[in-house]
Write a protein that holds these residues in place. Structure first.
Motif, PDB file in Angstrom:
ATOM      1  N   LEU A 391      32.409  43.215  46.350  1.00 59.21           N
ATOM      2  CA  LEU A 391      32.539  43.942  45.074  1.00 59.21           C
ATOM      3  C   LEU A 391      32.050  45.387  45.221  1.00 59.21           C
ATOM      4  CD1 LEU A 391      31.374  41.225  42.489  1.00 59.21           C
ATOM      5  CD2 LEU A 391      33.708  42.043  42.879  1.00 59.21           C
ATOM      6  N   TRP A 398      38.050  52.041  45.260  1.00 57.44           N
ATOM      7  CA  TRP A 398      38.732  52.423  44.017  1.00 57.44           C
ATOM      8  C   TRP A 398      38.265  53.812  43.571  1.00 57.44           C
ATOM      9  CZ3 TRP A 398      37.442  47.023  41.601  1.00 57.44           C
ATOM     10  CH2 TRP A 398      38.425  46.103  41.959  1.00 57.44           C
ATOM     11  N   ALA A 404      43.270  49.186  46.377  1.00 60.49           N
ATOM     12  CA  ALA A 404      42.610  48.088  47.084  1.00 60.49           C
ATOM     13  C   ALA A 404      42.614  46.803  46.272  1.00 60.49           C
ATOM     14  CB  ALA A 404      41.174  48.482  47.413  1.00 60.49           C
ATOM     15  N   GLU A 405      42.678  45.691  46.998  1.00 60.89           N
ATOM     16  CA  GLU A 405      42.612  44.369  46.378  1.00 60.89           C
ATOM     17  C   GLU A 405      41.669  43.466  47.157  1.00 60.89           C
ATOM     18  OE1 GLU A 405      46.240  42.340  44.625  1.00 60.89           O
ATOM     19  OE2 GLU A 405      47.181  43.788  45.968  1.00 60.89           O
ATOM     20  N   TYR A 408      40.001  36.848  44.092  1.00 59.07           N
ATOM     21  CA  TYR A 408      39.014  36.571  43.036  1.00 59.07           C
ATOM     22  C   TYR A 408      38.324  35.225  43.273  1.00 59.07           C
ATOM     23  CZ  TYR A 408      41.778  40.216  40.760  1.00 59.07           C
ATOM     24  OH  TYR A 408      42.432  41.381  40.465  1.00 59.07           O
TER      25      TYR A 408
ATOM     26  N   HIS B  53      44.838  49.019  41.460  1.00 56.58           N
ATOM     27  CA  HIS B  53      44.252  47.672  41.414  1.00 56.58           C
ATOM     28  C   HIS B  53      45.283  46.588  41.737  1.00 56.58           C
ATOM     29  CE1 HIS B  53      40.141  48.590  39.887  1.00 56.58           C
ATOM     30  NE2 HIS B  53      40.732  49.732  39.628  1.00 56.58           N
ATOM     31  N   ILE B 152      35.153  37.337  37.879  1.00 54.25           N
ATOM     32  CA  ILE B 152      35.557  38.368  38.845  1.00 54.25           C
ATOM     33  C   ILE B 152      36.726  39.191  38.291  1.00 54.25           C
ATOM     34  CG2 ILE B 152      36.041  38.873  41.261  1.00 54.25           C
ATOM     35  CD1 ILE B 152      35.010  36.118  42.020  1.00 54.25           C
ATOM     36  N   GLU B 156      36.766  43.206  36.809  1.00 57.89           N
ATOM     37  CA  GLU B 156      37.736  44.217  37.250  1.00 57.89           C
ATOM     38  C   GLU B 156      38.398  44.891  36.051  1.00 57.89           C
ATOM     39  OE1 GLU B 156      40.562  43.022  40.247  1.00 57.89           O
ATOM     40  OE2 GLU B 156      41.431  45.027  40.357  1.00 57.89           O
ATOM     41  N   LYS B 159      36.130  47.457  34.863  1.00 60.52           N
ATOM     42  CA  LYS B 159      36.124  48.569  35.836  1.00 60.52           C
ATOM     43  C   LYS B 159      37.336  49.468  35.610  1.00 60.52           C
ATOM     44  CE  LYS B 159      34.820  50.581  39.840  1.00 60.52           C
ATOM     45  NZ  LYS B 159      35.267  51.926  39.551  1.00 60.52           N
TER      46      LYS B 159
END
Lengths: 469, 469
Positions: A391, A398, A404-405, A408, B53, B152, B156, B159
């Motif tokens: 994370l 980012w 980016a990935e 999860y 993302h 998770i 995101e 974010k």
């Protein structure tokens, strides 16, 4: 998008559960991510061309007051979608982007504007769905409004159509050109009563889908035209050619009785001269069968058709349908202006759905793979309990603007992570595990070559940016 | 866009001429070219973040079957636009992009998907138009569907909201976070009857616009809640804080009786841990007054508000309204699935109209000039009878991909042409006249510096491309 399922509604467990079909409305469709990528590439090229010609963007609401739209369209293309009267204004979904543009010009008292607009329009087409024909579809319009010297903006519209169709590499194409004044002139000299011009015009517009015999039948049997009048029209309507046909018709003893037709022929002659200077005259055919179904045209009209690619030996070039069309409409803005001030306009509309259909087919045939994401880096770990490290790492990427990935999952398997990268074509992997953490480094892996390098944790962003540039 | 005019209809000269107003429907607006440029810059940043993302694009129809949309929304936000029954399916304009996404997942039996969608939605808002509040408006949605480890994807989403709001430079902002299970837990332990949860929730959602006293009045006087129950809710609803508040409430003797609330609090604690790793915890406030008006949320909910910029001395940071919001909706897809299969989802929606309003105001205040075209070169002549030369020249530029314009006049004045370039900020002018034609050269003029150079006719495109690069 044929998936359908009978749904037992679970909305209100205490109610009777009705069965219903889960589907999109008739004549509409979803665009999947794969389709969106193709769609966006096409739109980008079209909008790029509009901008190359100095057009400004515009957006108008999806619906207009119903009275703004009524009486602007023949029923050839289907019906308007009206909104339910829920206590307020009577509204209808827009039918094209041209009438809203004319309304915008009149409302803002604009005397000139070169604009493009891309948006959905809605038509309740009556017949069954044919390929690339929808009730909701996307149009890309370019229009030039203003009082200018004759045929210069008109020629630019045809140039734009050529640039777009060449740019999209859809194979060979032809643009049919005619003039409403010539159409009306033919009707006049053949003896069509003036109040029947528009309805006969809408029959003639079907000549690209029906034979002359069928159109003649519609004119005579359904619309009550005298057979000899229809035959007179037929003699003209079956002509097509270039400048020589314009010259010929200008001297035609019958047609030259119509001042309107002569004006149209004079303008077309000038238009062809400009098209020659633009280097596109060989793509244009003066075609007397072209009528265009929309009521508001007043001058030059045109329609681009794709020709079946040659190479298919023995087959004649085949019309596979109109993909772009337009014309001059000098009276539409005045219909919205309280004092009837005229703002002459000429424009074109690209039918994206057909083009989209063709590009999609071509891509399927070639097996071309489409990436539906743009992800550059995947953050992975081979070990358990590295979620928090991942994370922190991905947030850093980012924040640096890197796409980016990560999965999860608290503890994803390394193989799952590798497969995800391969499946979605992510080029780079950042790998962090116990050893890397201990040593303050990161493993960077190229997914395609499987090559791995060890880099300092601190230089991660810089190193990735270097590799991506 | 206030222009209106009483229009004497000229559609049918032989009919009575009705007077009508030329306008856009109530609650809608056109976007002018200036506004379109601003809009597109905002959308580009938002979409850029979604792609960063790893999201895929999706498009769905503007309308859905009415039954697809019914019972998904509280009436807080206004009513749906229904289409008129014109003989066929019953249709309504979409109200958001979330329900169509859930319908898409169920219809295509997709178990996971990370998608973004940008599009218009329509709501018949009852109250008068307030700033940035329209009946037709654009939403930018990002959602993550799929069964994953807790919090998770939720982290995101928060974010992403931070990245977008920081990136758009709208000043300071705060994201309020709560959980539907905590809201429902509060209702339960305070004694709200279970069948009143959603309607009381929709009252609570007004706490950002109304005082607690007014909301309490609505709950008691309009919705029939016992005063002591409302007071119990009020004690909780006025709390906000961070991790310490989560800890505190987890031990609250009353609230901890609700298993649902404890689950929500547990998840929020994990969420805050992830937000800290993402470096955004200081932007997030756990706020028990947040309820969100949409029926379908089941877990974490959030809403971003802009704070009035500091610097305005003596003024407290002021909430200027929600610009982004979202939450977890784990039950919505199952409502569309015939077997009730669940696909948990979490997502967010950016309210572009408000952001657009603020950016537009900021630009007006700063006097920043917006170019509405991208034209690079203007083709001009100082002499009469050079139309044909100009047409040949400009076609050459277009074919080379250069953005070029000229005036649609046979013989424009040089001054008019110069003014046009200055007014529209076109950087380069290509000038052809008798002398240039005789010598096989072209004059190239920089509009800003008024500097002129003579170049060979053949090297025109190359020279321009050099100067533009």
């Amino acid at each position: 998008m044929t998936a359908q399922a009978v749904l037992t509604s679970q909305l209100k467990p205490h109610q009777e559960k009705p069965n219903f079909i889960i589907k999109v409305p008739k004549g509409t469709r979803d665009l999947s991510p794969q389709q969106m990528v193709v769609r966006e590439k096409i739109l980008e090229k079209i909008i790029g061309c509009f901008k190359r010609h100095g057009a400004r963007g515009l957006d108008t609401p999806a619906f207009e007051l119903t009275e703004t739209l009524t009486e602007k369209y023949e029923d050839t293309f289907g019906l308007m979608y009206d909104l339910k009267d829920q206590g307020g204004e009577l509204l209808s979904l827009r039918y094209d982007l041209t009438v809203p543009f004319a309304r915008y010009l009149a409302m803002n008292k604009l005397k000139k504007m070169k604009r493009y607009q891309v948006g959905k329009v809605w038509r309740r087409e009556s017949p069954a769905l044919v390929q690339g024909r929808y009730r909701e579809f996307c149009q890309c319009d370019f229009d030039i409004a203003g009082e200018f010297d004759p045929m210069i903006p008109d020629a630019e519209c045809l140039k734009i159509m050529c640039e777009i169709l060449s740019g999209l590499q859809l194979g060979d194409f032809l643009i049919k050109v005619n003039d409403r004044r010539i159409v009306d002139g033919i009707f006049a000299v053949c003896g069509v009563p003036e109040d029947r011009f528009r309805t006969i015009c809408s029959s003639m517009d079907k000549l690209d889908k029906m034979s002359w015999e069928d159109v003649r039948h519609e004119m005579v049997a359904e619309k009550g035209l005298a057979p000899e009048v229809a035959d007179g029209i037929g003699e003209y309507a079956q002509c097509h050619g270039g400048i020589s046909l314009i010259e010929e018709l200008s001297k035609d003893p019958r047609l030259s009785q119509s001042q309107l037709a002569l004006q149209g022929l004079g303008d077309l002659k000038l238009l062809f001269e400009y098209l020659t200077l633009f280097g596109i005259a060989e793509k244009i055919s003066f075609d007397l069968s072209l009528a265009r179904g929309l009521d508001y045209y007043t001058g030059v009209i045109y329609e681009a058709v794709l020709l079946q690619s040659p190479g298919q030996a023995g087959k004649e070039a085949l019309n596979v349908g109109s993909v772009a069309a337009g014309g001059r409409y000098d009276g539409l803005v005045a219909q919205f202006d309280p004092k009837g001030h005229r703002v002459p306009c000429v424009g074109l509309s690209i039918g994206v759905e057909r083009i989209f259909c063709l590009v999609e087919q071509k891509m399927k045939a070639s097996g071309e793979k489409v990436r539906t994401t743009e992800t550059q880096v995947f953050v992975a770990t081979p070990q358990q309990n590295f979620l928090r490290e991942r994370l922190k790492l991905i947030a850093e990427l980012w924040d640096a603007g890197i796409k980016a990935e990560m999965l999860y999952k608290n503890n994803p398997k390394l193989l799952t992570q590798l497969h995800y990268c391969e499946k979605t074509d992510i080029p780079l992997m950042v790998i962090i595990g116990e050893q890397e953490q201990r040593e303050g480094v990161i493993k960077l892996r190229s997914v395609a070559s499987r090559e791995e390098v060890i880099i300092n944790r601190e230089s991660l962003v810089a190193e990735i940016q270097k590799r991506l540039s």
